[in-house]
Design a protein around this motif. Structure first.
Motif, short mmCIF file in Angstrom:
data_model
loop_
_atom_site.label_atom_id
_atom_site.label_comp_id
_atom_site.label_asym_id
_atom_site.label_seq_id
_atom_site.Cartn_x
_atom_site.Cartn_y
_atom_site.Cartn_z
N PRO A 18 -93.12 -19.88 67.12
CA PRO A 18 -93.84 -20.78 66.22
C PRO A 18 -93.13 -20.92 64.88
O PRO A 18 -92.56 -19.94 64.36
CB PRO A 18 -95.21 -20.09 66.06
CG PRO A 18 -95.37 -19.32 67.35
CD PRO A 18 -93.99 -18.84 67.69
N PRO A 19 -93.12 -22.13 64.29
CA PRO A 19 -92.35 -22.39 63.07
C PRO A 19 -92.60 -21.40 61.94
O PRO A 19 -91.65 -20.94 61.29
CB PRO A 19 -92.79 -23.81 62.69
CG PRO A 19 -93.15 -24.44 63.98
CD PRO A 19 -93.76 -23.36 64.80
N ALA A 20 -93.85 -21.07 61.65
CA ALA A 20 -94.15 -20.15 60.55
C ALA A 20 -93.53 -18.78 60.81
O ALA A 20 -92.99 -18.15 59.89
CB ALA A 20 -95.66 -20.03 60.35
N ASP A 21 -93.59 -18.32 62.06
CA ASP A 21 -92.98 -17.03 62.40
C ASP A 21 -91.47 -17.13 62.34
O ASP A 21 -90.79 -16.19 61.89
CB ASP A 21 -93.43 -16.60 63.80
CG ASP A 21 -94.91 -16.26 63.86
OD1 ASP A 21 -95.47 -15.87 62.83
OD2 ASP A 21 -95.50 -16.41 64.95
N TYR A 22 -90.91 -18.24 62.80
CA TYR A 22 -89.46 -18.42 62.80
C TYR A 22 -88.91 -18.31 61.37
O TYR A 22 -87.87 -17.67 61.15
CB TYR A 22 -89.11 -19.78 63.40
CG TYR A 22 -87.63 -20.00 63.58
CD1 TYR A 22 -86.99 -19.69 64.78
CD2 TYR A 22 -86.86 -20.52 62.54
CE1 TYR A 22 -85.63 -19.89 64.94
CE2 TYR A 22 -85.49 -20.72 62.69
CZ TYR A 22 -84.89 -20.40 63.90
OH TYR A 22 -83.53 -20.59 64.04
N LEU A 23 -89.57 -18.93 60.42
CA LEU A 23 -89.10 -18.90 59.03
C LEU A 23 -89.29 -17.53 58.41
O LEU A 23 -88.53 -17.13 57.52
CB LEU A 23 -89.83 -19.95 58.20
CG LEU A 23 -89.51 -21.41 58.55
CD1 LEU A 23 -90.41 -22.35 57.76
CD2 LEU A 23 -88.04 -21.74 58.27
N ARG A 24 -90.28 -16.78 58.85
CA ARG A 24 -90.57 -15.46 58.30
C ARG A 24 -89.66 -14.39 58.85
O ARG A 24 -89.28 -13.45 58.13
CB ARG A 24 -92.04 -15.11 58.61
CG ARG A 24 -92.43 -13.69 58.26
CD ARG A 24 -93.87 -13.39 58.69
NE ARG A 24 -94.08 -13.62 60.12
CZ ARG A 24 -93.73 -12.75 61.06
NH1 ARG A 24 -93.11 -11.61 60.74
NH2 ARG A 24 -93.98 -13.00 62.34
N MET A 27 -81.97 -26.60 61.61
CA MET A 27 -82.06 -26.65 60.15
C MET A 27 -80.86 -27.32 59.48
O MET A 27 -80.83 -27.45 58.26
CB MET A 27 -82.23 -25.23 59.60
CG MET A 27 -83.45 -24.51 60.15
SD MET A 27 -83.62 -22.80 59.58
CE MET A 27 -84.14 -23.06 57.89
N GLY A 28 -79.88 -27.75 60.27
CA GLY A 28 -78.71 -28.39 59.69
C GLY A 28 -79.09 -29.62 58.88
O GLY A 28 -79.80 -30.50 59.34
N GLY A 29 -78.61 -29.69 57.63
CA GLY A 29 -78.88 -30.84 56.79
C GLY A 29 -80.19 -30.79 56.05
O GLY A 29 -80.49 -31.69 55.26
N MET A 30 -81.01 -29.75 56.29
CA MET A 30 -82.28 -29.64 55.59
C MET A 30 -82.06 -29.05 54.20
O MET A 30 -81.12 -28.28 53.97
CB MET A 30 -83.27 -28.78 56.38
CG MET A 30 -83.65 -29.37 57.73
SD MET A 30 -84.80 -28.34 58.67
CE MET A 30 -86.30 -28.53 57.69
N GLN A 31 -82.92 -29.39 53.26
CA GLN A 31 -82.79 -28.92 51.88
C GLN A 31 -83.92 -27.96 51.53
O GLN A 31 -84.86 -27.76 52.31
CB GLN A 31 -82.81 -30.09 50.91
CG GLN A 31 -84.11 -30.88 50.89
CD GLN A 31 -84.02 -32.11 50.02
OE1 GLN A 31 -83.08 -32.90 50.14
NE2 GLN A 31 -84.99 -32.28 49.14
N ASP A 32 -83.79 -27.34 50.35
CA ASP A 32 -84.80 -26.44 49.80
C ASP A 32 -85.02 -25.19 50.64
O ASP A 32 -86.11 -24.62 50.65
CB ASP A 32 -86.14 -27.18 49.62
CG ASP A 32 -86.01 -28.37 48.68
OD1 ASP A 32 -85.19 -28.28 47.74
OD2 ASP A 32 -86.70 -29.38 48.89
N MET A 33 -83.98 -24.77 51.36
CA MET A 33 -84.08 -23.54 52.15
C MET A 33 -83.47 -22.35 51.41
O MET A 33 -83.36 -21.26 51.96
CB MET A 33 -83.38 -23.72 53.51
CG MET A 33 -84.11 -24.68 54.42
SD MET A 33 -85.73 -24.04 54.90
CE MET A 33 -86.37 -25.42 55.85
N GLY A 34 -83.05 -22.57 50.17
CA GLY A 34 -82.48 -21.49 49.38
C GLY A 34 -80.99 -21.32 49.62
O GLY A 34 -80.43 -21.86 50.58
N PRO A 35 -80.32 -20.59 48.74
CA PRO A 35 -78.87 -20.40 48.86
C PRO A 35 -78.50 -19.47 50.02
O PRO A 35 -79.32 -18.66 50.45
CB PRO A 35 -78.48 -19.77 47.52
CG PRO A 35 -79.72 -19.02 47.11
CD PRO A 35 -80.89 -19.87 47.58
#
Length: 219
Positions: A59-65, A7-15
């Motif tokens: 899985p990506p959706a689970d990882y973010l959750r 996720m390094g350098g990605m945006q819109d992930m919140g503060p």
């Protein structure tokens, strides 16, 4: 892997929320999850890099959750089954199968303090000189492996300067897949912020990234 975990350098992930006086664990189950991970790892059926790679396979959706220790718990369940320490049925029931032989765990309570103090050093003695020298101009290789790597996506193909030689360490890329430790030198590489993020970045800022020999080439 070019997965959501990088996720390094990605945006819109919140503060990034700072929590004053944050406790070590926010709930008792988190401490148990950490303890179970350490106790299971003592069987030496996998290594730290294989454990990190297992989290990357969520899985990506689970990882973010998931929260941090939810990922740890999911990783542990998968590794226990993969390595044959338990069955999927035992994980789901929470009970050992009838007739399962009992084994003495390698990590007992009296060994925990010394284990936590010593950790699991990944440094290795490697004969010969390092490939790169402090002050040398290098470029991060533009590689996109399908497996585990510690080379962040945002730095690939970018030019930097060797700031420090940390010595030789196990290469995570091979160790995660049980292909050998392949120890090699790790360097702190300085990247100008504008090299990474473009002209809109501050000319005063830099990012220092630890990189193995295999991640680098001469600029």
């Amino acid at each position: 892997m070019n997965g959501i975990h990088d996720m390094g350098g990605m945006q819109d992930m919140g503060p990034i929320e700072h929590e004053p006086n944050e406790p070590v664990f926010h709930a008792a189950w988190e401490g148990r999850s950490m303890a179970l991970n350490l106790a299971a790892a003592a069987w030496r059926r996998w290594n730290i890099d294989a454990g990190r790679h297992q989290i990357e396979l969520i899985p990506p959706a689970d990882y973010l959750r998931m929260s941090y220790y939810e990922k740890w718990t999911q990783r542990l369940e998968e590794l226990l089954v993969k390595t044959g320490l338990v069955t999927q049925a035992e994980v789901e029931s929470g009970k050992p199968a009838p007739g399962t032989p009992k084994a003495t765990p390698p990590l007992t309570a009296d060994k925990v303090p010394s284990m936590l103090r010593s950790g699991g050093p990944a440094s290795r003695n490697v004969p010969g000189s390092s490939r790169f020298k402090v002050g040398q101009q290098v470029r991060a290789r533009n590689i996109n492996p399908s497996g585990h790597t510690r080379l962040p996506r945002y730095a690939r193909g970018k030019a930097g300067t060797i700031h420090l030689d940390h010595g030789a360490y196990v290469l995570p890329d091979t160790n995660a897949h049980f292909l050998g430790e392949k120890p090699q030198h790790v360097y702190s590489v300085r990247f100008a912020a504008q090299e990474l993020w473009g002209e809109q970045a501050s000319s005063l800022d830099s990012v220092y990234i630890d990189m193995w020999d295999d991640y680098l080439e001469l600029a």
